[in-house]
Design an enzyme around this catalytic site. Sequence first.
Site, PDB file in Angstrom:
ATOM      1  N   HIS A   1      36.563  39.606  43.567  1.00 38.63           N
ATOM      2  CA  HIS A   1      37.077  40.969  43.637  1.00 38.63           C
ATOM      3  C   HIS A   1      35.908  41.950  43.734  1.00 38.63           C
ATOM      4  O   HIS A   1      35.634  42.464  44.818  1.00 38.63           O
ATOM      5  CB  HIS A   1      37.958  41.268  42.414  1.00 38.63           C
TER       6      HIS A   1
ATOM      7  N   HIS B   1      38.718  43.015  35.597  1.00 39.40           N
ATOM      8  CA  HIS B   1      40.058  43.479  35.985  1.00 39.40           C
ATOM      9  C   HIS B   1      41.115  42.408  35.790  1.00 39.40           C
ATOM     10  O   HIS B   1      42.223  42.524  36.293  1.00 39.40           O
ATOM     11  CB  HIS B   1      40.060  43.962  37.439  1.00 39.40           C
TER      12      HIS B   1
HETATM   13  S1  FES Z   1      35.794  42.001  39.369  1.00 40.74           S
HETATM   14 FE1  FES Z   1      37.007  40.348  38.768  1.00 40.74          FE
HETATM   15  S2  FES Z   1      38.991  41.073  38.852  1.00 40.74           S
HETATM   16 FE2  FES Z   1      37.801  42.747  39.450  1.00 40.74          FE
END
Ligand code: FES
Length: 134
Positions: A77, A96
């Site tokens: 992500h 997140h």
């Molecule tokens: S950086 Fe891992 S869920 Fe956003």
Amino acid sequence: MFDRRKFIKKSAVWSGYALAAVAIGLPVFSFVGFRKITKKKIAFPPDSQLAPVNFKEGVYLLSHKDEFYALSARCPHLGCTVNFDAVSKTFKCPCHGSAFDLLGKWISGPARKNLQPLPIKKNSNGDIETVLKI
Ligand code: FES
């Protein structure tokens, strides 16, 4: 007729625009387009000394049915380092909340991609090596 004052005034304004474009554009281009990718070798001790889940310098080395495989610990992500949860046997991102199974497959959260598998090989000492692109 050529007006020198207008020309100098316009030149000063356009020079200011050009300077502002360089001041803003250079950091953006250096971050987005010209990042140098470096490769880092990471070696784990021979397989007899390893636990089922091992972590070193951003890489997880895991064993499954007497076979080892490596996963990047970088969350797809936004790049946080995922943690291994021994109870649920999943990887969880602290940033997140994305979750990945033992093979690195995405389960939930905003990442929507799997953890990156990394190639492994044994070196002459019997250590297991992998290469991480940073
Ligand atoms: S950086 Fe891992 S869920 Fe956003």
